[in-house]
Design an enzyme around this catalytic site. Structure first.
Site, short mmCIF file in Angstrom:
data_model
loop_
_atom_site.label_atom_id
_atom_site.label_comp_id
_atom_site.label_asym_id
_atom_site.label_seq_id
_atom_site.Cartn_x
_atom_site.Cartn_y
_atom_site.Cartn_z
N SER B 42 -44.68 -8.55 -69.85
CA SER B 42 -45.82 -7.63 -69.86
C SER B 42 -46.34 -7.38 -68.45
O SER B 42 -47.00 -6.38 -68.19
CB SER B 42 -46.94 -8.16 -70.76
OG SER B 42 -47.38 -9.43 -70.32
N GLU B 63 -54.05 -20.59 -69.84
CA GLU B 63 -54.61 -19.88 -68.68
C GLU B 63 -55.42 -20.79 -67.76
O GLU B 63 -55.46 -20.58 -66.54
CB GLU B 63 -55.47 -18.70 -69.15
CG GLU B 63 -54.66 -17.56 -69.78
CD GLU B 63 -54.22 -17.88 -71.21
OE1 GLU B 63 -54.83 -18.76 -71.86
OE2 GLU B 63 -53.24 -17.26 -71.68
N ARG B 172 -52.16 -0.38 -66.28
CA ARG B 172 -51.10 -0.03 -67.20
C ARG B 172 -51.24 1.43 -67.63
O ARG B 172 -50.26 2.14 -67.80
CB ARG B 172 -51.22 -0.94 -68.44
CG ARG B 172 -50.27 -0.63 -69.59
CD ARG B 172 -50.78 -1.32 -70.87
NE ARG B 172 -49.80 -1.35 -71.93
CZ ARG B 172 -48.95 -2.36 -72.12
NH1 ARG B 172 -48.94 -3.39 -71.30
NH2 ARG B 172 -48.09 -2.32 -73.12
#
Lengths: 284, 316
Positions: B42, B63, B172
């Site tokens: 991604s 994370e 994106r």
């Protein structure tokens, strides 16, 4: 007593090295009491439980250059339980990173010696810790950096036991096991007390060794106040796994009225208690 | 999916420019590493991983560890680019960003991938509209929001040698090129894309092309709109903001972010201290309903028409 750092190739016996460390540790504990007595703030219980671990690392095991703290090949040390800064500062000052005179400014307004360590202000500090569960991920990153750059420095992270309730430690533990980071050692100061109660009455950690073994670590368990045992555990031959050292300790170790009492997490001794504590430490 | 601009204009996914630039940087700078959270694909990092397998560290879906590991890599002499979907990077690991990166002042480049509402229908859990507000509260982090591929390339190159903590969005949502090719990259400086005397539109990221379109519409109605591309959210170019406050009658800010704490707030904080002026803050007012990214931008008036309406109100 010599507080000089052990030299590479030192051929002293384990017993002689341990005896030397014991002397240094007694002085460090006195330094901690005096450091905390000034501002009447600090975390004396955890400072005393972690003292022998820090002394063994800084005065024998680790490869350091206090006069050149940014030396790229230095072993990395991260105190994840950053609230035990008085112990770390006392060790760093005694090891020569900065003048012991600075300890009298501990937590004073604008002092570089904050209640939690700041690497940008204090030589020898690798990471600003304080919020729990931060040190091990940073240590994992430092250990990976060494593998990528093919450097042979080692990374040591000291964790509190209550701190292991933070989930980020387990993220890091899983990844270190996956990467087989044999240049990484995590030491838990297993004094069995967290701020408010015993760890096993709060959110139990046991069976602690089994958990870390299941995450891919090699586990050792020693008396965290026995310098010879600590030395032996640190120097045991490495296998292709990160090492987890359970150092069984006593919170407040060394002073009768502080030892293993939950209320001494961040209680500060009275002036009379300071004198009594120093008297007890000097008698050991 | 290019709702903000007139159809027929070529648009770009900035992740492509970012990935190409990172690989170029890595070929000449051995300090560059990528840290990600199961986000190799991604983040468009498959090629990087193939070329530099040892220098892509995939921590898995973790994370907090990802950000801590990047601090440790910086301690060991590397320059980590942390590539992770914006909401999980800034939200899940906020304390690590504060303590491990900002307070330590490590040279780590936090790259919020697919920011804003670009995950559209996946919903507010996957939108990164709070990132400006959260990162602005950490005073030591530089916040970059490139508007197009050129700015994305320039931002990545600058970040690689900036020797400080950085957060940058890597878009994106497809955008047109808005930065002239001969523009010299100046972090911390607003880029004046259109001169104007009546009103100023300060836009960032995907809203920059909308601001240019709005300026054209306003011009056709006799209103001269200055357009600033504010790529650097923090530290803010206060001089450019105050010049706009003094030289035009009002300021419209436009961003794909929550309206509390982002670019609009930063501009308002500046003008209220030095030269109060009428403002309109365009952004996302609350958790978004279901819809594609382009639908949501239109839904919240984050398009040329919305900017025109706000600017016209200021002229009234």
């Amino acid at each position: 007593m010599s507080t000089a750092l052990a030299q590479p190739g030192d051929t002293s016996s384990l017993e002689a090295r341990a005896a030397r460390l014991k002397e240094i540790a007694a002085d460090i504990r006195v330094s901690i009491v005096n450091t905390i007595a000034g501002p009447r703030m600090g975390h004396i219980g955890g400072d005393f439980s972690v003292t022998d671990i820090l002394v063994t690392l800084f005065f024998d095991i680790m490869r350091t250059r206090p006069a050149d703290p940014e030396w790229a090949e230095r072993d990395r040390f991260i105190l994840s339980k950053g609230h035990c800064s008085a112990a770390l500062y006392s060790v760093l000052a005694t090891a020569g990173y900065f003048s012991p005179d600075l300890l009298s400014t501990f937590m004073a307004p604008l002092s570089v010696l904050n209640g939690h360590p700041n690497r940008r202000k204090v030589k020898g500090v690798e990471a600003n810790t304080g919020p729990l569960g931060h040190g091990l991920p940073i240590g994992v990153g430092a250990a990976i950096a060494a593998t990528i750059s093919k450097s042979d420095y080692r990374t040591f992270v000291v964790l509190g036991d209550g701190e292991l309730q933070e989930g980020s430690n387990w993220e890091a533990a899983m990844f270190a096991g996956h990467r087989k980071l044999s240049n990484l050692t995590a030491i838990v100061d297993r004094n069995r007390l967290q701020q408010g109660a015993r760890t096993e009455d709060t959110n139990s950690l046991e069976p602690l060794g089994d958990k870390w073994r299941a995450f891919g670590w090699e586990v050792h368990e020693v008396d965290g106040h026995d310098h010879a045992a600590l030395l032996a555990a640190f120097e045991a031959p490495r296998i292709d796994k990160p090492r987890f050292l359970i150092a069984n300790t006593r919170k407040g170790k060394g002073v009768s009225f502080i030892e293993d009492r939950v209320e001494w997490h961040h209680k500060v001794p009275s002036p009379e208690q300071v004198l009594q504590a120093i008297e007890e430490l000097r008698a050991q | 999916m290019s709702a903000p601009v007139t159809s027929g204009i070529e648009t770009f996914d900035c992740r492509v420019a970012f990935a190409e630039t990172l690989a170029e940087l890595a070929r000449v700078d051995p300090r560059i590493v990528v840290v990600c959270n199961d986000s190799v694909g991604s983040s468009n990092m498959n090629a990087f991983q193939k070329e530099f397998p040892e220098r892509l560290i995939n921590v898995g879906i973790a994370e907090q560890n990802m950000v801590g590991v990047s601090a440790g890599l910086a301690n060991g002499g590397f320059v980590p680019f942390v590539c992770c979907a914006g909401p999980f990077l800034t939200g899940r690991a906020l304390e690590q960003i504060k303590a491990d990166i900002a307070y330590n002042h490590y040279h780590v480049v936090l790259c919020g991938q697919s920011p804003g509402m670009s995950y559209g229908e996946l919903g507010p859990t996957h939108h990164s509209i709070e990132d400006f507000a959260w990162m602005r509260a950490l005073t030591d982090i530089t916040i970059l929001n490139p508007a197009d591929p050129k700015q994305t390339r320039d931002a990545a190159r600058w970040a690689a040698q900036a020797n400080r903590p950085i957060y940058m969005r890597v878009g994106r949502f497809k955008v047109p090129a808005v930065t002239p090719e001969d523009t010299v990259f100046e972090p911390g400086r607003a880029l004046t894309l259109r001169e104007g005397n009546d009103v100023t539109v300060i836009a960032t990221g995907v809203l920059v092309s909308c601001a240019l379109e709005a300026a054209d519409i306003l011009a056709s109605r006799g209103i001269s709109a200055r357009v600033l591309n504010m790529m650097t959210i923090a530290p803010l170019d206060e001089a450019a903001v105050l010049a706009a406050a003094r030289e035009t009658r009002g300021i419209v800010t436009a961003e794909e972010a929550i309206i509390t704490g982002g670019l609009g707030s930063a501009v308002a904080e500046t003008v209220v201290r030095h030269h109060p002026v009428r403002m309109r803050i365009l952004g996302v007012p609350h958790f978004a309903p279901t819809g594609s990214a382009s639908f949501l931008l239109d839904h919240f008036g984050l398009n040329a028409d919305g900017i025109v309406t706000a600017a016209t109100e200021l002229m009234a």
